[in-house]
Design an enzyme around this catalytic site. Structure first.
Site, PDB file in Angstrom:
ATOM      1  N   TYR A  62      -1.459   0.005  10.712  1.00  0.00           N
ATOM      2  CA  TYR A  62      -1.936  -0.489   9.472  1.00  0.00           C
ATOM      3  C   TYR A  62      -0.860   0.118   9.169  1.00  0.00           C
ATOM      4  O   TYR A  62      -0.322  -0.651   7.677  1.00  0.00           O
ATOM      5  CB  TYR A  62      -2.892   0.473   9.198  1.00  0.00           C
ATOM      6  N   SER A 108       0.944  -1.180  -0.009  1.00  0.00           N
ATOM      7  CA  SER A 108       0.395   0.003   0.226  1.00  0.00           C
ATOM      8  C   SER A 108       0.360   0.876  -0.035  1.00  0.00           C
ATOM      9  O   SER A 108       1.806   1.709   0.398  1.00  0.00           O
ATOM     10  CB  SER A 108      -1.008   0.200   1.090  1.00  0.00           C
TER      11      SER A 108
HETATM   12  P1  NDP Z   1     -11.396  -6.006   0.607  1.00  0.00           P
HETATM   13  O1  NDP Z   1     -11.843  -5.759   1.690  1.00  0.00           O
HETATM   14  O2  NDP Z   1     -12.471  -5.296  -0.929  1.00  0.00           O
HETATM   15  O3  NDP Z   1     -10.706  -7.251   0.420  1.00  0.00           O
HETATM   16  C1  NDP Z   1     -10.325  -7.711   1.601  1.00  0.00           C
HETATM   17  C2  NDP Z   1      -9.870  -9.517   0.783  1.00  0.00           C
HETATM   18  O4  NDP Z   1      -9.411  -9.865   1.810  1.00  0.00           O
HETATM   19  C3  NDP Z   1     -11.408 -10.474   1.076  1.00  0.00           C
HETATM   20  O5  NDP Z   1     -11.177 -11.238   0.194  1.00  0.00           O
HETATM   21  C4  NDP Z   1     -11.666 -10.793   2.308  1.00  0.00           C
HETATM   22  O6  NDP Z   1     -11.951 -12.023   1.852  1.00  0.00           O
HETATM   23  C5  NDP Z   1      -9.374 -11.125   2.741  1.00  0.00           C
HETATM   24  N1  NDP Z   1      -9.692 -11.424   3.547  1.00  0.00           N
HETATM   25  C6  NDP Z   1      -8.799 -10.764   5.032  1.00  0.00           C
HETATM   26  N2  NDP Z   1      -8.973 -10.932   6.184  1.00  0.00           N
HETATM   27  C7  NDP Z   1      -8.426 -12.298   6.213  1.00  0.00           C
HETATM   28  C8  NDP Z   1      -8.312 -13.334   6.518  1.00  0.00           C
HETATM   29  N3  NDP Z   1      -8.253 -13.395   7.911  1.00  0.00           N
HETATM   30  N4  NDP Z   1      -8.371 -14.512   6.257  1.00  0.00           N
HETATM   31  C9  NDP Z   1      -8.366 -14.925   5.089  1.00  0.00           C
HETATM   32  N5  NDP Z   1      -8.934 -13.842   4.019  1.00  0.00           N
HETATM   33  C10 NDP Z   1      -8.606 -12.458   3.760  1.00  0.00           C
HETATM   34  O7  NDP Z   1     -10.707  -5.134   0.559  1.00  0.00           O
HETATM   35  P2  NDP Z   1      -8.912  -4.798  -0.936  1.00  0.00           P
HETATM   36  O8  NDP Z   1      -9.615  -5.438  -1.566  1.00  0.00           O
HETATM   37  O9  NDP Z   1      -8.624  -3.005  -0.760  1.00  0.00           O
HETATM   38  O10 NDP Z   1      -8.269  -5.333  -0.096  1.00  0.00           O
HETATM   39  C11 NDP Z   1      -6.849  -5.979  -0.244  1.00  0.00           C
HETATM   40  C12 NDP Z   1      -6.013  -5.746  -0.232  1.00  0.00           C
HETATM   41  O11 NDP Z   1      -5.414  -4.281  -0.592  1.00  0.00           O
HETATM   42  C13 NDP Z   1      -5.451  -5.796   1.653  1.00  0.00           C
HETATM   43  O12 NDP Z   1      -3.866  -6.121   1.522  1.00  0.00           O
HETATM   44  C14 NDP Z   1      -5.372  -4.175   1.493  1.00  0.00           C
HETATM   45  O13 NDP Z   1      -4.160  -3.479   2.830  1.00  0.00           O
HETATM   46  C15 NDP Z   1      -4.851  -4.325   0.705  1.00  0.00           C
HETATM   47  N6  NDP Z   1      -4.955  -2.707  -0.385  1.00  0.00           N
HETATM   48  C16 NDP Z   1      -6.142  -1.791  -0.383  1.00  0.00           C
HETATM   49  C17 NDP Z   1      -6.220  -0.698  -0.723  1.00  0.00           C
HETATM   50  C18 NDP Z   1      -7.847  -0.089  -0.656  1.00  0.00           C
HETATM   51  O14 NDP Z   1      -7.777   1.428  -0.968  1.00  0.00           O
HETATM   52  N7  NDP Z   1      -8.884  -0.445  -0.539  1.00  0.00           N
HETATM   53  C19 NDP Z   1      -4.997   0.433  -0.888  1.00  0.00           C
HETATM   54  C20 NDP Z   1      -3.979  -0.012  -0.570  1.00  0.00           C
HETATM   55  C21 NDP Z   1      -4.290  -1.729  -0.463  1.00  0.00           C
HETATM   56  P3  NDP Z   1     -13.108 -13.098   3.407  1.00  0.00           P
HETATM   57  O15 NDP Z   1     -13.924 -11.885   4.316  1.00  0.00           O
HETATM   58  O16 NDP Z   1     -13.351 -13.401   2.665  1.00  0.00           O
HETATM   59  O17 NDP Z   1     -11.992 -13.576   4.443  1.00  0.00           O
HETATM   60  C1  8X3 Z   2      -5.057   1.525   2.279  1.00  0.00           C
HETATM   61  C2  8X3 Z   2      -4.908   2.945   1.489  1.00  0.00           C
HETATM   62  O1  8X3 Z   2      -4.306   5.026   2.162  1.00  0.00           O
HETATM   63  O2  8X3 Z   2      -6.307   4.092   3.230  1.00  0.00           O
HETATM   64  O3  8X3 Z   2      -3.993   0.867   1.752  1.00  0.00           O
HETATM   65  O4  8X3 Z   2      -3.944   3.477   3.877  1.00  0.00           O
HETATM   66  S1  8X3 Z   2      -4.678   4.021   2.414  1.00  0.00           S
END
Ligand code: NDP
Ligand code: 8X3
Length: 251
Positions: free
Chosen positions: A153, A140
Site C-alpha cells: 500500500y 496518502s
Molecule cells: P473508501 O473505501 O470509503 O472509498 C474508496 C472509494 O474508491 C469508493 O468510492 C470505491 O468505490 C472506490 N474504488 C475502490 N476500488 C475501485 C475500483 N477498482 N474501481 C473504481 N472505484 C474503486 O475509502 P477512502 O474514501 O478513505 O479512500 C479514498 C482514497 O483516499 C483512496 O485512494 C485511499 O487510498 C486514500 N486515502 C485514505 C485515507 C484514509 O485513512 N481513509 C488516508 C489517505 C489516503 P466502489 O467500491 O463503489 O468501486
Molecule cells: C491511509 C492512511 O495511515 O492507514 O492512506 O496508511 S494509513
C-alpha cells in the site's frame, strides 16, 4: 459552468467531495463500481443543489471499461470538465511482506497506480482540449513514509506521489495544475475494506482520538481547486491534530 470528475465517489472522500463541489455550484461526473450507490447519491445531490450530475460505473482496473465510460460522456459535459480528482483507491490486508497475499498486492497496485493512470490517460486530452485543467491526486501519508506491514500500500501511494510530480512537469506546457493531497488517518470505509469486512478491527483503528473525516479532506480539495489561475498548490499533507506522521499518533 465547470464540471469536476471524481473517481471513487460512492464512499468516503470521493462522496464528500461530490457534495462539497455540488454545494459550490460545480456540475459533477461521479464514478465508482457500485451503481446503486451512485444513483442514490446522484438523486440526493440533485434534490439539494441545482447542478448536473452524471454517474458512470466502472472498475478503474479495467482499461477498456475506463475508455468506454469516459468516451461515453456527452459532448456538452465533456467540454466543461476542468477538474479530475483521482481518488479511487484502497488498501487490502496489513501483513508483513513475507506473509503478503499476492491477490491483495495486485488489487492495490492495479487500483491505486494503474487505475489512476488509465483514468488520467483518458481525461488529460479532455483537459487539454478545454484549455485549462486541474488534476488532484489523492495520495496518502503512506506515500510519504513507509510503516510496518504497510509495504505494498505504501509503495502504491509513493507511486501516486511520484506520478503527481511527473504530471506537473509533463503537463506544464498546457497550464494544467496538479495537486497531490496526502491525508493521514481518516474514518471512511477504508479500514473495513483493508480488513476485508472486519468492522471491529476497522473501528479499533480510530479509537482514542479524533481522526479526519471525508468532509475535512473535501474542504481541502475544494480550497486547492479554488486558487487563482496562476497559483497551484502542489503538495498538501493533512492529518488530524492527534497525528504527526505515519509513526506518531497521540491517543
Ligand atoms: P473508501 O473505501 O470509503 O472509498 C474508496 C472509494 O474508491 C469508493 O468510492 C470505491 O468505490 C472506490 N474504488 C475502490 N476500488 C475501485 C475500483 N477498482 N474501481 C473504481 N472505484 C474503486 O475509502 P477512502 O474514501 O478513505 O479512500 C479514498 C482514497 O483516499 C483512496 O485512494 C485511499 O487510498 C486514500 N486515502 C485514505 C485515507 C484514509 O485513512 N481513509 C488516508 C489517505 C489516503 P466502489 O467500491 O463503489 O468501486
Ligand atoms: C491511509 C492512511 O495511515 O492507514 O492512506 O496508511 S494509513
Amino acid at each position: 459552468m465547470s464540471t469536476v470528475l471524481i473517481t471513487g465517489a460512492t464512499s468516503g472522500f470521493g462522496k464528500a467531495m461530490a457534495y462539497k463541489f455540488a454545494s459550490e455550484g460545480y456540475d459533477l461526473i461521479i464514478t465508482g463500481r457500485r451503481a446503486d450507490r451512485l444513483e442514490t447519491i446522484k438523486k440526493d445531490i440533485r434534490s439539494q443543489h441545482d447542478v448536473h450530475v452524471l454517474s458512470l460505473h466502472f472498475d478503474v482496473r479495467d482499461q477498456e471499461a475506463v475508455k468506454t465510460a469516459i468516451r461515453s460522456i456527452p459532448n456538452e459535459s465533456r467540454k466543461e470538465i476542468k477538474i479530475l480528482i483521482n481518488n479511487a483507491g484502497l488498501a487490502v490486508g496489513r501483513d508483513t511482506i513475507d506473509n503478503g497475499n499476492t491477490d491483495d498486492w495486485d488489487r492495490m497496485i492495479d487500483t491505486n497506480v494503474k487505475g489512476l493512470l488509465y483514468v488520467s490517460k483518458e481525461v488529460i486530452p479532455i483537459l487539454k482540449e478545454n484549455g485549462e485543467g486541474h488534476i488532484i491526486n489523492i495520495a496518502s501519508t503512506a506515500g510519504k513514509e513507509t510503516y510496518l506491514s504497510g509495504n505494498v500500500y505504501c509503495a502504491s501511494k509513493h507511486a501516486v506521489d511520484s506520478l503527481s510530480k511527473a504530471m506537473r512537469i509533463d503537463l506544464l506546457p498546457y497550464g494544467i495544475k496538479v495537486t497531490n493531497i496526502a491525508p493521514g488517518l481518516a474514518e471512511t470505509e477504508f479500514s473495513v475494506v483493508r480488513f476485508k469486512g472486519d468492522q471491529e478491527k476497522a473501528d479499533a483503528v480510530y479509537q482514542g482520538f479524533a481522526p479526519l473525516t471525508g468532509e475535512d479532506v473535501a474542504e481541502v480539495a475544494f480550497y486547492a481547486a479554488s486558487t487563482p489561475k496562476h497559483v497551484c498548490l502542489n503538495d498538501i499533507v493533512i492529518t488530524c491534530t492527534s497525528q504527526a506522521n505515519s509513526f506518531y499518533l497521540h491517543k
